[in-house]
Design an enzyme around this catalytic site. Structure first.
Site, mmCIF file in Angstrom:
data_model
loop_
_atom_site.group_PDB
_atom_site.id
_atom_site.type_symbol
_atom_site.label_atom_id
_atom_site.label_comp_id
_atom_site.label_asym_id
_atom_site.label_seq_id
_atom_site.Cartn_x
_atom_site.Cartn_y
_atom_site.Cartn_z
ATOM 1 N N GLY A 11 13.756 -8.838 2.687
ATOM 2 C CA GLY A 11 13.413 -8.846 4.184
ATOM 3 C C GLY A 11 12.044 -8.582 4.516
ATOM 4 O O GLY A 11 11.407 -8.168 3.763
ATOM 5 N N ARG A 15 8.842 -4.581 11.878
ATOM 6 C CA ARG A 15 8.417 -3.239 12.589
ATOM 7 C C ARG A 15 7.551 -2.378 11.894
ATOM 8 O O ARG A 15 7.176 -1.448 12.612
ATOM 9 C CB ARG A 15 9.688 -2.483 12.988
ATOM 10 C CG ARG A 15 10.187 -3.222 14.334
ATOM 11 C CD ARG A 15 11.533 -2.640 14.664
ATOM 12 N NE ARG A 15 12.760 -2.980 13.805
ATOM 13 C CZ ARG A 15 13.758 -2.192 13.694
ATOM 14 N NH1 ARG A 15 13.983 -0.990 14.313
ATOM 15 N NH2 ARG A 15 14.661 -2.576 12.674
ATOM 16 N N LYS A 22 7.568 -4.464 3.080
ATOM 17 C CA LYS A 22 8.039 -3.149 3.405
ATOM 18 C C LYS A 22 8.474 -2.277 2.177
ATOM 19 O O LYS A 22 8.170 -1.140 2.105
ATOM 20 C CB LYS A 22 9.267 -3.299 4.322
ATOM 21 C CG LYS A 22 10.142 -2.010 4.651
ATOM 22 C CD LYS A 22 10.844 -1.992 5.648
ATOM 23 C CE LYS A 22 12.281 -2.961 5.448
ATOM 24 N NZ LYS A 22 13.182 -2.830 6.549
ATOM 25 N N GLY A 78 20.083 -13.998 5.843
ATOM 26 C CA GLY A 78 21.257 -12.907 5.990
ATOM 27 C C GLY A 78 21.377 -12.487 4.815
ATOM 28 O O GLY A 78 21.400 -12.624 3.401
ATOM 29 N N GLY A 137 26.295 -1.914 11.947
ATOM 30 C CA GLY A 137 27.266 -2.632 11.967
ATOM 31 C C GLY A 137 28.792 -1.773 12.232
ATOM 32 O O GLY A 137 28.312 -0.910 11.412
ATOM 33 N N ARG A 331 -12.543 17.022 -13.502
ATOM 34 C CA ARG A 331 -12.513 15.404 -13.523
ATOM 35 C C ARG A 331 -11.600 15.018 -14.934
ATOM 36 O O ARG A 331 -11.403 16.188 -15.850
ATOM 37 C CB ARG A 331 -13.717 14.518 -13.586
ATOM 38 C CG ARG A 331 -14.093 14.823 -11.909
ATOM 39 C CD ARG A 331 -15.487 14.065 -11.637
ATOM 40 N NE ARG A 331 -15.665 12.781 -12.334
ATOM 41 C CZ ARG A 331 -16.540 12.214 -12.415
ATOM 42 N NH1 ARG A 331 -17.911 12.753 -12.431
ATOM 43 N NH2 ARG A 331 -16.576 10.966 -12.965
ATOM 44 N N ASN A 384 -26.149 13.455 -18.566
ATOM 45 C CA ASN A 384 -25.582 12.613 -19.422
ATOM 46 C C ASN A 384 -25.680 11.105 -19.326
ATOM 47 O O ASN A 384 -25.324 10.461 -20.210
ATOM 48 C CB ASN A 384 -24.273 13.233 -19.488
ATOM 49 C CG ASN A 384 -23.512 12.637 -18.027
ATOM 50 O OD1 ASN A 384 -24.189 12.693 -16.955
ATOM 51 N ND2 ASN A 384 -22.253 12.430 -18.045
ATOM 52 N N TYR A 385 -26.526 10.734 -18.418
ATOM 53 C CA TYR A 385 -26.338 9.217 -18.263
ATOM 54 C C TYR A 385 -27.775 8.682 -18.026
ATOM 55 O O TYR A 385 -28.509 9.369 -17.209
ATOM 56 C CB TYR A 385 -25.655 9.092 -16.891
ATOM 57 C CG TYR A 385 -25.405 7.679 -16.537
ATOM 58 C CD1 TYR A 385 -24.762 6.723 -17.481
ATOM 59 C CD2 TYR A 385 -25.179 7.198 -15.100
ATOM 60 C CE1 TYR A 385 -24.485 5.411 -17.064
ATOM 61 C CE2 TYR A 385 -24.982 5.951 -14.709
ATOM 62 C CZ TYR A 385 -24.836 5.074 -15.557
ATOM 63 O OH TYR A 385 -24.304 3.817 -15.161
ATOM 64 N N SER A 403 -30.239 29.669 -15.135
ATOM 65 C CA SER A 403 -30.100 29.022 -14.086
ATOM 66 C C SER A 403 -30.934 27.800 -13.827
ATOM 67 O O SER A 403 -32.187 27.871 -14.422
ATOM 68 C CB SER A 403 -29.981 30.081 -12.764
ATOM 69 O OG SER A 403 -29.162 31.223 -12.844
HETATM 70 C C1 UD1 Z 1 22.743 -4.785 7.894
HETATM 71 C C2 UD1 Z 1 24.264 -4.827 8.092
HETATM 72 C C3 UD1 Z 1 24.969 -3.845 8.770
HETATM 73 C C4 UD1 Z 1 24.500 -2.350 8.489
HETATM 74 C C5 UD1 Z 1 23.008 -2.274 8.369
HETATM 75 C C6 UD1 Z 1 22.678 -0.901 7.523
HETATM 76 C C7 UD1 Z 1 24.669 -7.020 7.491
HETATM 77 C C8 UD1 Z 1 25.079 -8.554 8.152
HETATM 78 N N1 UD1 Z 1 24.460 -5.936 8.345
HETATM 79 O O1 UD1 Z 1 22.164 -4.823 9.042
HETATM 80 O O2 UD1 Z 1 26.376 -3.983 9.056
HETATM 81 O O3 UD1 Z 1 24.958 -1.521 9.403
HETATM 82 O O4 UD1 Z 1 22.648 -3.207 7.350
HETATM 83 O O5 UD1 Z 1 21.345 -0.782 7.550
HETATM 84 O O6 UD1 Z 1 24.813 -7.037 6.193
HETATM 85 N N2 UD1 Z 1 18.019 -8.692 3.145
HETATM 86 C C9 UD1 Z 1 17.709 -9.720 2.382
HETATM 87 N N3 UD1 Z 1 17.809 -10.981 2.994
HETATM 88 C C10 UD1 Z 1 18.087 -11.322 3.820
HETATM 89 C C11 UD1 Z 1 18.579 -10.289 4.871
HETATM 90 C C12 UD1 Z 1 18.166 -9.027 4.623
HETATM 91 O O7 UD1 Z 1 17.309 -9.446 1.235
HETATM 92 O O8 UD1 Z 1 18.305 -12.362 4.080
HETATM 93 C C13 UD1 Z 1 17.611 -7.371 2.968
HETATM 94 C C14 UD1 Z 1 16.719 -6.626 3.796
HETATM 95 O O9 UD1 Z 1 15.569 -6.650 2.987
HETATM 96 C C15 UD1 Z 1 17.523 -5.125 3.612
HETATM 97 C C16 UD1 Z 1 18.905 -5.384 3.626
HETATM 98 O O10 UD1 Z 1 19.098 -6.595 3.117
HETATM 99 O O11 UD1 Z 1 16.876 -4.380 2.459
HETATM 100 C C17 UD1 Z 1 19.428 -5.393 4.969
HETATM 101 O O12 UD1 Z 1 19.153 -6.280 5.917
HETATM 102 P P1 UD1 Z 1 18.796 -5.921 7.498
HETATM 103 O O13 UD1 Z 1 18.113 -6.854 8.043
HETATM 104 O O14 UD1 Z 1 17.955 -4.593 7.548
HETATM 105 O O15 UD1 Z 1 20.125 -5.831 7.825
HETATM 106 P P2 UD1 Z 1 20.679 -5.185 9.125
HETATM 107 O O16 UD1 Z 1 20.633 -6.427 10.311
HETATM 108 O O17 UD1 Z 1 19.993 -3.851 9.688
#
Ligand code: UD1
Ligand code: CA
Length: 467
Positions: A11, A15, A22, A78, A137, A331, A384-385, A403
């Site tokens: 991800g 933010r 991140k 996702g 979720g 150091r 030293n240098y 001193s």
């Molecule tokens: C997800 C869960 C949600 C849960 C929440 C907890 C799903 C659909 N939803 O939501 O139920 O309450 O986490 O924090 O799973 N990531 C990838 N590839 C992607 C998307 C995400 O590697 O395509 C990784 C992100 O880097 C992160 C983790 O998966 O480490 C969660 O992704 P994030 O987008 O934060 O999920 P949420 O929408 O918050």
């Protein structure tokens, strides 16, 4: 039984408002992903796979030392899509554990509970109750049994009232997971492949969904912005402070103490005043006192050492009973034997100082071997240098350096030699003798100090000249 741990870390982390992916942000000077990795690597028979994507090159480069398989998720479609990328990485009989790379403080005890719950008939899910569940979720139950997870954006008004939420962390058998991954669709409010949809599929296949909870909510909090990052930093630091206090360390204020690494050997009756920071791997003996505002990195501190306020100590060894600071800088490759005194505004680099020697004020000692019972006077500098090369200074046992002396290396000061104050020593100085190199002092008889003329006098002279 083998475990495959999949850490989701593709991800973006918009933010964070950062150039840095991140998961490369740090808690206690360690990347978020490394925290997750370290925790999961304590599991036995565990293969770790990391799904990465955003900031791919930087992530791989920074974390190339990890013993893990790396799988790139080129487009982040996702959490379900992320796990689909690794569906060939685990066996049917593996327990597959899903972790998030941005949830850094999860404890191994929570994982073990989860793994213990998994069998061919059971999927294990880590959930938590939150006063404010928005964004997460929701765990939808029917007569107490988990039925499905509904994402915030897809939830009905009633479902939004549910306070039990999905942490995202779960464990399930590989064969079942692979089957359900094949059935995911992106037919939802966000157009994403949700991993959470496998819960409903499990229930449909007669697989129980068993939930467990972490000991504290902080364990399952993710980092999405810098506020959350700082919150988890403090949680982590307070936890470490508590552990140290349990082991017999006095922290004057546990909320103003930071351990960014480990303390390998920890003595008893260590007292740390406020704002002491340890970085890397340190070792501290018994009965050590550390004054306020001190940074200690990769160092070994012997018994009964006292470190006064405002010191910076890096890759140094401090022998028993020594006193350091205030305002001292040790150091790398400084090795102090026992009962050495290093005072204020003294910098020592790549030097050894033997038993009982004192360097108490305003000195620079670099690339030097200092014998025992040496006294180095205020303002002594080892030169030293030469701009290109570094040279060593050797100071014999019992020597006394007056001193404001400069010792121009390479140079050796013999045992029990005395160097007169203000000397610039460029040649070896013999044992037991006084060596000095200053211009002889003279006094001029009848010399007149210039006299300041007052303004009225100057004005009168000018006036007289002009008229
Ligand atoms: C997800 C869960 C949600 C849960 C929440 C907890 C799903 C659909 N939803 O939501 O139920 O309450 O986490 O924090 O799973 N990531 C990838 N590839 C992607 C998307 C995400 O590697 O395509 C990784 C992100 O880097 C992160 C983790 O998966 O480490 C969660 O992704 P994030 O987008 O934060 O999920 P949420 O929408 O918050
Ligand atoms: Ca999240």
């Amino acid at each position: 039984m083998n475990i495959t741990t999949i850490i989701l870390a593709a991800g973006k982390g918009t933010r964070m408002r950062s150039q840095l992916p991140k998961i490369l942000h740090k808690i206690a000077n360690k990347t978020l992903l490394q925290h997750v990795y370290d925790m999961s690597s304590t599991l036995e028979n565990n293969n770790i796979t990391i799904v990465y994507g955003h900031g791919a090159d930087q992530v791989r480069e920074t974390l190339k030392h990890l013993d893990a398989s790396w799988v790139e998720q080129k487009q982040q479609l996702g959490t379900g899509h992320a796990v689909q990328q690794v569906r060939e990485q685990f066996a049917d009989n593996d327990k597959v554990l899903i972790l998030y790379g941005d949830v850094p403080l999860l404890k191994i005890s929570s994982i073990n509970k989860l793994l213990a719950n998994v069998d061919q008939q059971t999927l294990a899910l880590l959930t938590v109750k939150l006063d404010n569940p928005s964004g997460y979720g929701r765990i939808v139950r029917d007569a107490g049994k988990v039925k499905k997870i509904v994402e915030e954006k897809d939830a009905s008004a009633d479902e939004k009232l549910i306070t039990e939420v999905n942490t995202g962390i779960l464990a399930v058998f590989g064969g079942q997971l692979r089957k359900w991954l094949g059935q995911l669709t992106n037919n939802n409010a966000q157009g994403e492949f949700y991993l959470t949809d496998i819960i409903e599929m499990a229930v449909a296949d007669g697989v129980d969904v068993v939930t467990s909870q972490p000991e504290t909510t902080d364990e399952v909090l993710g980092v999405n912005n810098r506020l959350q990052l700082s919150h988890l930093e403090r949680v982590y630091q307070l936890e470490q402070a508590n552990l140290l206090m349990e082991q017999g360390v006095t922290l004057i204020d546990p909320s103003r103490f930071d351990l960014r690494g480990t303390i390998e050997n920890l003595g008893q009756d260590i007292v740390c005043d406020v704002n002491v920071i340890f970085e890397g791997n340190n070792s501290i003996g018994n009965n050590v006192r550390i004054g306020p505002n001190t940074l200690i990195i990769n160092s070994v501190i012997g018994d009964n050492v006292e470190i006064f306020a405002n010191c910076v100590i890096e890759n140094a060894e401090i022998g028993e009973g020594s006193r350091i600071g205030p305002y001292a800088r040790l150091r790398p490759e400084t090795v102090l034997a026992d009962h050495v005194h290093i005072g204020n505004f003294v910098e020592i680099k790549k030097s050894s100082v033997a038993h009982g020697s004192k360097i108490n004020h305003l000195s620079y000692i670099g690339d030097t071997t200092v014998g025992s019972k040496v006294n180095i006077g205020a303002g002594t500098i080892t030169c030293n240098y030469d701009g290109v090369n570094k040279f060593r200074t050797v100071i014999g046992d019992g020597a006394f350096i007056g001193s404001d002396s400069q010792l121009v290396a390479p140079v050796t000061i013999g045992k029990n030699a005395t160097i007169g104050a203000g000397s610039t020593i460029t040649k070896d100085s013999p044992e037991n003798q006084l060596t000095l190199s200053r211009v002889k002092q003279i006094s001029i008889d009848g010399w007149q100090r210039p006299v300041k003329q007052d303004k009225l006098y100057v004005w009168t002279c000018r006036w007289n000249r002009a008229t």
